[in-house]
Design a protein around this motif. Sequence first.
Motif, PDB file in Angstrom:
ATOM      1  N   THR A  60       0.853  -1.184   0.000  1.00  0.00           N
ATOM      2  CA  THR A  60       0.000   0.000   0.000  1.00  0.00           C
ATOM      3  C   THR A  60       0.890   1.235   0.000  1.00  0.00           C
ATOM      4  O   THR A  60       1.716   1.401   0.894  1.00  0.00           O
ATOM      5  CB  THR A  60      -0.916   0.031   1.229  1.00  0.00           C
ATOM      6  N   LYS A  92      -7.916  -3.730   4.595  1.00  0.00           N
ATOM      7  CA  LYS A  92      -6.722  -4.484   4.961  1.00  0.00           C
ATOM      8  C   LYS A  92      -6.989  -5.993   4.911  1.00  0.00           C
ATOM      9  O   LYS A  92      -6.133  -6.774   4.467  1.00  0.00           O
ATOM     10  CB  LYS A  92      -6.232  -4.070   6.353  1.00  0.00           C
ATOM     11  N   GLN A  96      -7.037  -7.059   1.327  1.00  0.00           N
ATOM     12  CA  GLN A  96      -5.687  -7.071   0.767  1.00  0.00           C
ATOM     13  C   GLN A  96      -4.961  -8.360   1.112  1.00  0.00           C
ATOM     14  O   GLN A  96      -4.305  -8.968   0.253  1.00  0.00           O
ATOM     15  CB  GLN A  96      -4.893  -5.870   1.280  1.00  0.00           C
ATOM     16  N   LEU A 108      -4.122  -7.849  -2.843  1.00  0.00           N
ATOM     17  CA  LEU A 108      -4.354  -6.596  -3.561  1.00  0.00           C
ATOM     18  C   LEU A 108      -3.213  -5.594  -3.345  1.00  0.00           C
ATOM     19  O   LEU A 108      -2.486  -5.657  -2.341  1.00  0.00           O
ATOM     20  CB  LEU A 108      -5.670  -5.958  -3.095  1.00  0.00           C
ATOM     21  N   THR A 109      -3.085  -4.688  -4.282  1.00  0.00           N
ATOM     22  CA  THR A 109      -2.165  -3.564  -4.177  1.00  0.00           C
ATOM     23  C   THR A 109      -3.004  -2.294  -4.114  1.00  0.00           C
ATOM     24  O   THR A 109      -3.947  -2.133  -4.886  1.00  0.00           O
ATOM     25  CB  THR A 109      -1.221  -3.510  -5.385  1.00  0.00           C
ATOM     26  N   TYR A 110      -2.655  -1.380  -3.187  1.00  0.00           N
ATOM     27  CA  TYR A 110      -3.437  -0.161  -3.012  1.00  0.00           C
ATOM     28  C   TYR A 110      -2.562   1.072  -3.243  1.00  0.00           C
ATOM     29  O   TYR A 110      -1.396   1.120  -2.837  1.00  0.00           O
ATOM     30  CB  TYR A 110      -3.987  -0.043  -1.590  1.00  0.00           C
TER      31      TYR A 110
END
Length: 360
Positions: free
Chosen positions: A50, A205, A208, A213-215
């Motif tokens: 993130t 969170k 993710q 996932l990528t934030y």
Amino acid sequence: MHAAAERETLVSVQGVVKHFPIKQGIVFKKEVARVHAVDGVDLEVRSGETVGIVGESGSGKSTLARCVTGLHPVTSGRILFEGTDITKLSGAGLKAFRKDVQMIFQDPYGSLNPRRRVGSIIGDPFAIHGLASGAERKKRVQELMELVGLNPEHYNRFPAEFSGGQRQRIGVARALAVRPKLIVCDEPVSALDVSIQAQVINLLKDLQREFGLTYIFIAHDLSVVRYVSDRVGVMYLGRIGEAAAAGDLYERPRHPYSAALLSAASIADPDEAERAERIVLIGDVPSPIDPPSGCRFHPRCPKAEERCTVDEPELEVKEGDAADHLTACHFPVEPGENLAREHAGIRQESTEPELPEVEQ
């Protein structure tokens, strides 16, 4: 951070510029000026992490986010997603890219069509990308609703029938529908109550961890950014002034603007808050239509010298900093240096509220 450094780069922003022309005229419009919203930004986002982006309103955070998602065409520069320059994509290539990159918007009501039912809103990505239809689409939408903490039985309700926090969960479900690799969160909790903010942040969170996932996380609340981010970039007037691992930047800011910004963050511990010194910058943010020459922060910087007015600083590693701690400043803040006390360009403001005098 060693593990983060080994991750592959998912997004690489290279010298991205986004200017918005200002035109005058009734019949024949003529460009008279440009808004320098984003002006030469370099940024890397690694898979599974993130990256937080902070800065004052008008610093270019949201414009940068929309460039990364392909919603705004860039004026110049490149944005590489898994090695492919997305600024040159069109047609099927652009559609495939948008399947991998989704966005959660700031306003949980304005980003949802009030005339459509929640089931159709969340189901749109399945229809657009041809992933599911009919009963299968309804089933997958209800699974998404349950995943983000919504009642699947509310499939046929309208957005107005949900609370603000629930509406933002609808936005999260819609973004998650096509299992993207990158989600850009443009101030996703700023319009929510504090208790609801915590719920949405923890949901993000959890998702993710579950889906890898990528934030890119944009916010004004510095404590929120610190909690969710692996790395943080500080933007000012269209450029990144400092970028580092979250813990490193918050404990040892090197850019004067970063130090001033972090001093304004709220502190939960009352004893620590009483000892804290708030740094208040003098002057106003310059206009992005006519930004200052050299370092854009120099009109408000307490450490500015003549060199700062003409020589634009490079975003680079300063002596004694970690390899991933980059600062664009000719005279960075030294450890133990107190800007409020040692420099006249910034004044110190007490964080304690003034109490009314009591007549004896």
